[in-house]
Structure formats: C-alpha cells, structure tokens
Design a protein around this motif. Structure first.
Motif: not given
Length: 381
Positions: A53-54, A313-316, A321-324, A330-331
C-alpha cells in the motif's frame, strides 16, 4: 558576581535554539511514524499488505500530474490552517472557518459576477470582498467573546449553520443564482477575472499559490516581528499578565478574530478564481475543519503548516489509487485520523521531555554555581 563571556552566552543561546528546532521536528516525525505503524497494523488485521500500500501511494504520488494536483489542493488547505493558527496562537478556537470562507466566497462570487471591470481591478475587488466578509463573520464571534465572554467555540459553530442557511436562501434561481442543469450557481465571473496559472507539462498550477505564500510570510512576520504579534502571544500565555503589562485583551481578541476571518475568506479563492468561476451548490465544503488538523500537525508554524498541507493533499491523492489496487480507500481516512491523534500525543510527550530536560540542565547549572562559589570561598579563606 562573575559575568560570563559573550561567546559563552551566544553559545548557550545557539544550543537552546538547536534544542528548540530538534523538539519542533521530533514531534511531527514521531506522530507520522506512529500513524504509519498503527495504520500498518490495521491493514495487517484486515488482510492487506501495508508495504504494498505504501509503495503504491509513493509511486503514484511522485508522478508529475499528481504533484501538480497535490500543490493545487494544498493551497486552500494551507490558507485554512493559517486562519485557524492565528486564533490558536492566543488560545482562541476559531471553529468557524468553514462558514467564514463559504460566506466570503459566495458574496465575492456575486460581486464578481455583477461587475465587468478590467481584470487587474476586478480581481483585487473580489479578494477584498472575500476578506471583508470573512472578517465580519469571524468578528461577530470575536466581539461576543471580548465583550460578553461568550465562548468562541459555540458562536463560531452556530455561525457555521447560519452561514449555510444564509447561502441556501440566496443560492436559489431568481434570487442571486441561476440554474444550469442540475447545478444552481451564481453568475459566472468574467474570463478576465480568473487568476493566472503557471503552465506545466501536465496541468497548470494555480496562481493563487502566490496568495498562500504571501499570507504565510505575512503570518510569520506579524507574529514574530511586530508588537501586535507579541501582544497576541502574550494574551495566549496569560490574559491577566498581558493586561497588567498594558495590553488590551479586548482589542487583541477582536483583532485576532478579524484577521483570522479575513484569511479564512481567501480559502475559497483558489476554487473561485482558478477553477469554477462561480459559487454553486457543488462548491467544496469542510475545508475549515481540515485546516484545524493541518494547523495542529504543522504546530501553527508557517513552514510546518505548508508541509502538513502538502502531506494531507498527498494522502488524498494517493488514496484514490489504493482503491484501484484493491485496497479500501477508507484506509486513508484512518491514516489521517490517526495522524491527528498521534500529533496530540506526540507533542505532549515531546513537551514533557523538553521540560524535564530543561529542569535537569537548570539543576546542573545551579549545582556548578554552588560548587564554584564554595571553591572561591575556600580560596579567599
């Protein structure tokens, strides 16, 4: 009495400055590491690989289009954080930035849509209207706090609801708005009133980033290099002591809230002047509450809040992309929430460590002074 050498005094000051800098950097770093550890644990429990993920977040976040998106998104976040930080520096909790910037953006859009002046005249008019509206909206809470002792937390929260209702009343077809499909919005501002942009190879960077930079510089200068900034910080430390030294607490409270609201009025300008060109029922909300988290993470420091806004902003950006990649989007919300909680805990731990260290150093200096006095007494005898 022995007077220390100037070089020794300067050395001690430099040492204290270094310690202060280290403590200032240690708290957010500790908070981020803690947040990453807790978020990793959550992902492991839910069956996800935190390292993957990271890695996805980092690879997607460093792309050129992502970098531009992050900068543009961080502009209103930073302005919101500065607005909150002005109050925080004197223990005022301006929870109403959300209502202040929405009222400011709405009436600035109405004025901008009604005028057709040259851009170099109309843009300053729009900005001025936004700052005045935001300042007035926050000034109401400041006046009630200074003259009636009403908690600014309560008044600013209530003013948020009033702001929403006021905008909903006027944002109707036939009043101060018009309909375009399913969107109701104020009349569009002329094309000449759009703020300039910096061209890149992907998409442009909003020129309103310069407004954020100027506001950050002004915030630093006023708070650290002016009498008002000293008075503001003095009132935040102790109202009674500040009053005894000749500072007008009432005037300082009202002025601080007016300034906080004026800066809050600029939060919606990147969207209005660089993106939408009007205020509609799809105008972004909630930026004021995000500013609270960013101000905490940045320790109310002009540069620290800038890094915090970019991180947020980086996290948002990377969260989408994590969802794809099969992760729960939600993480990112979990990570943001944990960061805020970690910040509070980390700052308190670092503060307590710093206090204990200063007490230990003072004790060592006193012990050395006593030993020196005793040695001199023995030599004299």
């Amino acid at each position: 009495m022995t007077v220390g050498k100037p070089g020794f005094v300067a050395g001690r000051l430099n040492e204290r400055q270094r310690e202060k800098l280290i403590l200032g950097v240690a708290a957010p770093l500790l908070a981020l590491l803690t947040a990453m550890a807790i978020t990793s644990l959550v992902m492991v429990v839910t069956g996800d690989n935190p390292f993957t993920a990271f890695s996805v977040m980092f690879d997607f976040g460093i792309k050129s289009d992502s970098q531009v998106w992050i900068i543009n998104k961080a502009i209103p976040y930073y302005l919101s954080a500065v607005a909150v930080a002005i109050g925080f520096r004197m223990n005022l909790f301006n929870i109403g930035v959300d209502g202040q910037y929405r009222v400011a953006a709405f009436f600035a859009a109405v004025v901008g849509g009604a005028l057709s002046l040259p851009g170099f005249v109309q843009i300053p008019v729009i900005l001025l209207v936004a700052m005045v509206c935001g300042g007035i909206w926050a000034g109401i809470a400041g006046y009630l706090k200074a003259t009636r002792g009403v908690s600014e937390v309560i008044t600013t929260i209530m003013l948020n609801f009033i702001a929403g209702s006021l905008i909903a009343y006027f944002l109707q077809e036939g009043r101060l708005a018009e309909r375009e499909g399913n969107i109701v919005h104020t009349p569009d501002i002329p094309g000449s009133s759009y703020f300039f942009e910096f061209a890149t190879s992907v998409q442009p960077i909003h020129g309103t980033v310069l407004i954020a930079v100027l506001i950050g510089a002004a915030y630093w200068f006023v708070l650290t290099r002016t009498r008002f900034g000293f008075d503001l910080r003095a009132v935040g430390r102790s109202e009674s002591a500040a009053e005894a030294s000749g500072v007008s607490v009432t005037r300082t409270v009202v002025t601080a809230m007016l300034l906080s609201g004026a800066v809050a009025g600029l939060v919606g300008m990147p969207t209005l002047l660089n993106e939408s060109g009007n205020y509609g029922n799809d105008f972004p909300e909630g930026l004021g509450f995000t500013g609270i988290a960013i101000a905490l993470l940045g320790r109310n420091h002009a540069i620290g809040m800038g890094f915090a806004a970019l991180l947020w902003a980086f996290l948002e950006r990377t969260g989408t992309q994590l969802e794809f990649e099969g992760f729960d989007q939600e993480i990112v919300g979990v990570m943001q929430g944990v960061i805020v909680l970690s910040v509070v805990v980390a700052y308190e731990l670092v503060r307590r460590w710093g206090v204990r260290r200063q007490q230990r150093l003072v004790g060592e200096k006193l012990a050395q002074a006593r030993k020196s006095d005793n040695d001199q007494a023995e030599v004299s005898a």
